[in-house]
Design an enzyme around this catalytic site. Structure first.
Site, PDB file in Angstrom:
ATOM      1  N   GLY A 256      -6.272  24.328  -3.773  1.00  0.00           N
ATOM      2  CA  GLY A 256      -6.943  24.843  -5.173  1.00  0.00           C
ATOM      3  C   GLY A 256      -7.615  23.538  -5.612  1.00  0.00           C
ATOM      4  O   GLY A 256      -7.918  22.731  -5.027  1.00  0.00           O
ATOM      5  N   CYS A 263       2.781  18.228 -16.965  1.00  0.00           N
ATOM      6  CA  CYS A 263       3.900  17.216 -16.483  1.00  0.00           C
ATOM      7  C   CYS A 263       3.191  16.543 -15.010  1.00  0.00           C
ATOM      8  O   CYS A 263       3.295  15.185 -15.215  1.00  0.00           O
ATOM      9  CB  CYS A 263       5.020  18.228 -15.749  1.00  0.00           C
ATOM     10  SG  CYS A 263       6.025  19.073 -17.180  1.00  0.00           S
TER      11      CYS A 263
HETATM   12  N1  LIG Z   1       6.217  21.817 -20.324  1.00  0.00           N
HETATM   13  C1  LIG Z   1       7.051  22.112 -19.141  1.00  0.00           C
HETATM   14  O1  LIG Z   1       6.753  22.617 -18.330  1.00  0.00           O
HETATM   15  C2  LIG Z   1       8.111  20.862 -18.791  1.00  0.00           C
HETATM   16  C3  LIG Z   1       8.734  21.133 -17.897  1.00  0.00           C
HETATM   17  C4  LIG Z   1       9.750  19.963 -17.771  1.00  0.00           C
HETATM   18  C5  LIG Z   1      10.019  18.890 -18.288  1.00  0.00           C
HETATM   19  N2  LIG Z   1       9.023  18.813 -19.372  1.00  0.00           N
HETATM   20  C6  LIG Z   1       9.265  17.762 -20.236  1.00  0.00           C
HETATM   21  O2  LIG Z   1       9.823  18.071 -21.501  1.00  0.00           O
HETATM   22  C7  LIG Z   1       9.451  17.253 -22.687  1.00  0.00           C
HETATM   23  C8  LIG Z   1       8.867  18.248 -23.905  1.00  0.00           C
HETATM   24  O3  LIG Z   1       7.620  18.880 -23.014  1.00  0.00           O
HETATM   25  P1  LIG Z   1       7.142  20.279 -23.931  1.00  0.00           P
HETATM   26  O4  LIG Z   1       6.304  20.775 -23.010  1.00  0.00           O
HETATM   27  O5  LIG Z   1       7.834  21.002 -24.446  1.00  0.00           O
HETATM   28  O6  LIG Z   1       6.266  19.384 -24.960  1.00  0.00           O
HETATM   29  P2  LIG Z   1       5.766  20.193 -26.211  1.00  0.00           P
HETATM   30  O7  LIG Z   1       4.647  19.238 -26.919  1.00  0.00           O
HETATM   31  O8  LIG Z   1       5.249  21.370 -26.396  1.00  0.00           O
HETATM   32  O9  LIG Z   1       7.021  19.935 -27.408  1.00  0.00           O
HETATM   33  C9  LIG Z   1       7.389  18.992 -27.972  1.00  0.00           C
HETATM   34  C10 LIG Z   1       7.707  19.424 -29.484  1.00  0.00           C
HETATM   35  O10 LIG Z   1       8.680  18.303 -29.856  1.00  0.00           O
HETATM   36  C11 LIG Z   1       8.192  18.119 -31.446  1.00  0.00           C
HETATM   37  N3  LIG Z   1       8.585  16.682 -31.954  1.00  0.00           N
HETATM   38  C12 LIG Z   1       8.077  15.763 -31.524  1.00  0.00           C
HETATM   39  N4  LIG Z   1       8.730  14.778 -32.194  1.00  0.00           N
HETATM   40  C13 LIG Z   1       9.560  15.154 -32.908  1.00  0.00           C
HETATM   41  C14 LIG Z   1      10.911  14.790 -33.764  1.00  0.00           C
HETATM   42  N5  LIG Z   1      11.116  13.493 -34.117  1.00  0.00           N
HETATM   43  N6  LIG Z   1      11.588  15.810 -34.217  1.00  0.00           N
HETATM   44  C15 LIG Z   1      11.484  17.167 -34.140  1.00  0.00           C
HETATM   45  N7  LIG Z   1      10.569  17.616 -33.308  1.00  0.00           N
HETATM   46  C16 LIG Z   1       9.894  16.795 -32.693  1.00  0.00           C
HETATM   47  C17 LIG Z   1       6.782  18.413 -31.405  1.00  0.00           C
HETATM   48  O11 LIG Z   1       6.289  18.831 -32.696  1.00  0.00           O
HETATM   49  C18 LIG Z   1       6.708  19.544 -30.341  1.00  0.00           C
HETATM   50  O12 LIG Z   1       6.866  20.910 -30.930  1.00  0.00           O
HETATM   51  C19 LIG Z   1       8.184  16.282 -21.899  1.00  0.00           C
HETATM   52  O13 LIG Z   1       9.087  15.281 -21.744  1.00  0.00           O
HETATM   53  C20 LIG Z   1       8.026  16.965 -20.736  1.00  0.00           C
HETATM   54  O14 LIG Z   1       7.520  16.150 -19.749  1.00  0.00           O
HETATM   55  C21 LIG Z   1       8.063  19.772 -19.770  1.00  0.00           C
END
Ligand SMILES: NC(=O)c1ccc[n+]([C@@H]2O[C@H](COP(=O)([O-])OP(=O)(O)OC[C@H]3O[C@@H](n4cnc5c(N)ncnc54)[C@H](O)[C@@H]3O)[C@@H](O)[C@H]2O)c1
Length: 434
Positions: A256, A263
């Site tokens: 693709g 990520c």
């Molecule tokens: N999105 C995915 O598919 C996925 C999969 C596996 C792992 N991860 C990992 O998980 C983590 C989160 O990813 P995501 O996609 O959910 O991010 P996201 O940006 O969707 O969500 C993060 C949230 O944290 C909040 N936040 C930040 N600082 C804060 C604080 N001090 N107190 C309270 N809330 C706070 C933000 O407002 C936001 O709503 C990352 O490290 C990412 O690499 C993501």
């Protein structure tokens, strides 16, 4: 168990809702007050299939709560999960840990009894040690243990992945914390996924190694696709031919436009930085990152060459903008680079995506957004399939043909079978197939 989830984004909200569905009492905290207000009104701030129903059911059962107020949420919890963002730090590609550390300090100040602090965010090796140090610094008397429990869910299939994971990796150095983590994941025992207990640093690195490996697999098949185009082979058949080998496996072998999303791009970069910091360079991953970067631009060139070498003044319709189907997530989506290249070369770009357009609009001011695939095709010199939403798999091709100015389809996801689509009289370009 009483669980508090700090960060209510894609990972925090799904994990929190699933834990509540297992029967735990979960409080999801977010510093973004508008997000919490929406959740309290019963609105889901992200698109994830099935999440609205899961959240509504668990709120109704009084097992799922939302707040911006971290301190009371931490005080009532057996375990506090950190699920905040860890984006690439601008300039050097290191993971930006400022959100994790800010959350850790606030948690530390609130602690008043033994609590397990669980890092669910994807964080570089050693972050657990630093979280522990920070909490000790702000609250020297605190009784706590820091655990690493990286998340492997995929957006678009997040609930299923969370509830039926291939494995759960738990990095723990403390026996009490190990018991709490076992209890939290006990409801999964019916499905018997292995709980893989390892050291904290091993757990942190396992997450990056998994993502880098999957990114490598995608990039490998993308390069094989390029070779297929040169030699007249079919990459989908090659992928099937190798994927049926159990040692290889069929997943992540779809050629693709290059990997994107929230990520792989940032995690591969962060892993490279860790390798450099520890003088253990990861040359395969370095190449994967470079090849993937150039691939997104190559996809725009594919469109340009399908239109005879120039898109200046031409109208191009894009189907799909999110980095993959069943999500509205636009982070590092290949469509961003494709739109920038095409618009930069003078094309008028029109686009439609079933879920991501509100996220895409501020990122793509040069694009005209459409209401459906057919409006996108109207008067276009080419229609480009960028994301393989199911809704694009059975388009009315005769109608599309009458709408297009010239019958050119560039299928960057190999959604269609070349002979079928050529039968309808289209000039058809796909990836790794002649
Ligand atoms: N999105 C995915 O598919 C996925 C999969 C596996 C792992 N991860 C990992 O998980 C983590 C989160 O990813 P995501 O996609 O959910 O991010 P996201 O940006 O969707 O969500 C993060 C949230 O944290 C909040 N936040 C930040 N600082 C804060 C604080 N001090 N107190 C309270 N809330 C706070 C933000 O407002 C936001 O709503 C990352 O490290 C990412 O690499 C993501």
């Amino acid at each position: 168990m009483h669980i508090t989830m700090i960060g209510s984004g894609y990972v925090g909200l799904v994990s929190g809702a699933c834990f509540a569905d297992f029967g735990h009492v979960v409080t999801c905290v977010d510093s973004d007050a508008s997000k919490i207000e929406r959740l309290l009104r019963g609105e889901i701030p992200i698109y994830e299939p099935g999440l609205d129903e899961l959240v509504a059911n668990n709120v109704k059962q009084n097992r799922l709560f939302f707040t911006t107020d971290l301190t009371p949420a931490v005080r009532g919890a057996d375990a506090v999960f950190i699920a905040v963002g860890t984006p690439s730090r601008r300039g050097d590609g290191h993971a930006d840990l400022s959100y994790v550390y800010a959350a850790a300090e606030t948690i530390g100040r609130a602690l008043d009894k033994f609590t397990v602090i669980v890092n669910k965010s994807t964080v570089p090796v050693g972050t657990g040690d630093e979280v522990e140090r920070l909490i000790r610094e702000v609250n020297p008397k605190a009784d706590f243990a820091v655990v690493s429990n990286p998340e492997f869910l995929r957006e678009g299939a997040a609930i299923e992945d969370f509830k039926r994971p291939d494995r759960v990796v738990i990095g723990v150095e403390d026996e009490r914390a190990r018991e709490v983590m076992s209890e939290i994941y006990r409801p999964l025992s019916l499905n018997q996924p292995p709980l893989v207990f390892v050291g904290r640093r091993t757990s942190e690195l396992t997450k990056y190694a998994a993502n880098a490996f999957l990114a490598t697999k995608i990039t490998f098949i993308n390069e094989i696709a390029d070779l297929c185009e040169r030699v007249g082979a079919d990459v989908q058949e090659v992928a099937r031919g190798i994927g049926l080998d159990n040692r290889i496996g069929s997943k992540f072998l779809h050629a693709g436009p290059g990997y994107g999303g929230s990520c792989f791009p940032k995690d591969t970069l962060a892993l490279l930085k860790t390798g450099q910091d520890y003088a253990a360079p990861l040359r395969i991953v370095e190449t994967v990152v470079a090849v993937n970067d150039s691939r997104k631009r190559a996809m725009a060139r594919k469109v340009i060459s399908a239109l005879g070498g120039s898109v200046r003044g031409k109208k191009i319709g894009l189907l799909g903008l999110a980095f993959k189907p069943n999500t509205d997530d636009m982070r590092d989506a290949p469509s961003l680079a494709i739109v920038a290249s095409l618009a930069g070369d003078g094309a008028k770009v029109y686009a439609y995506d079933p879920e991501s357009m509100s996220q895409a609009k501020p990122l793509m001011p040069e694009v005209t957004f459409c209401e459906d695939p057919y409006q996108t095709a109207e008067g276009a010199d080419a229609l480009v399939i960028v994301t393989e939403w199911d809704a694009f798999r059975a388009l009315d091709l005769d109608r599309i043909k009458t709408l297009l100015k010239t019958p050119v389809i560039v299928d960057l996801r190999n959604v269609y079978f070349p002979p079928d689509i050529r039968k309808h009289g289209f000039a058809y370009v796909s990836v790794g197939r002649s």
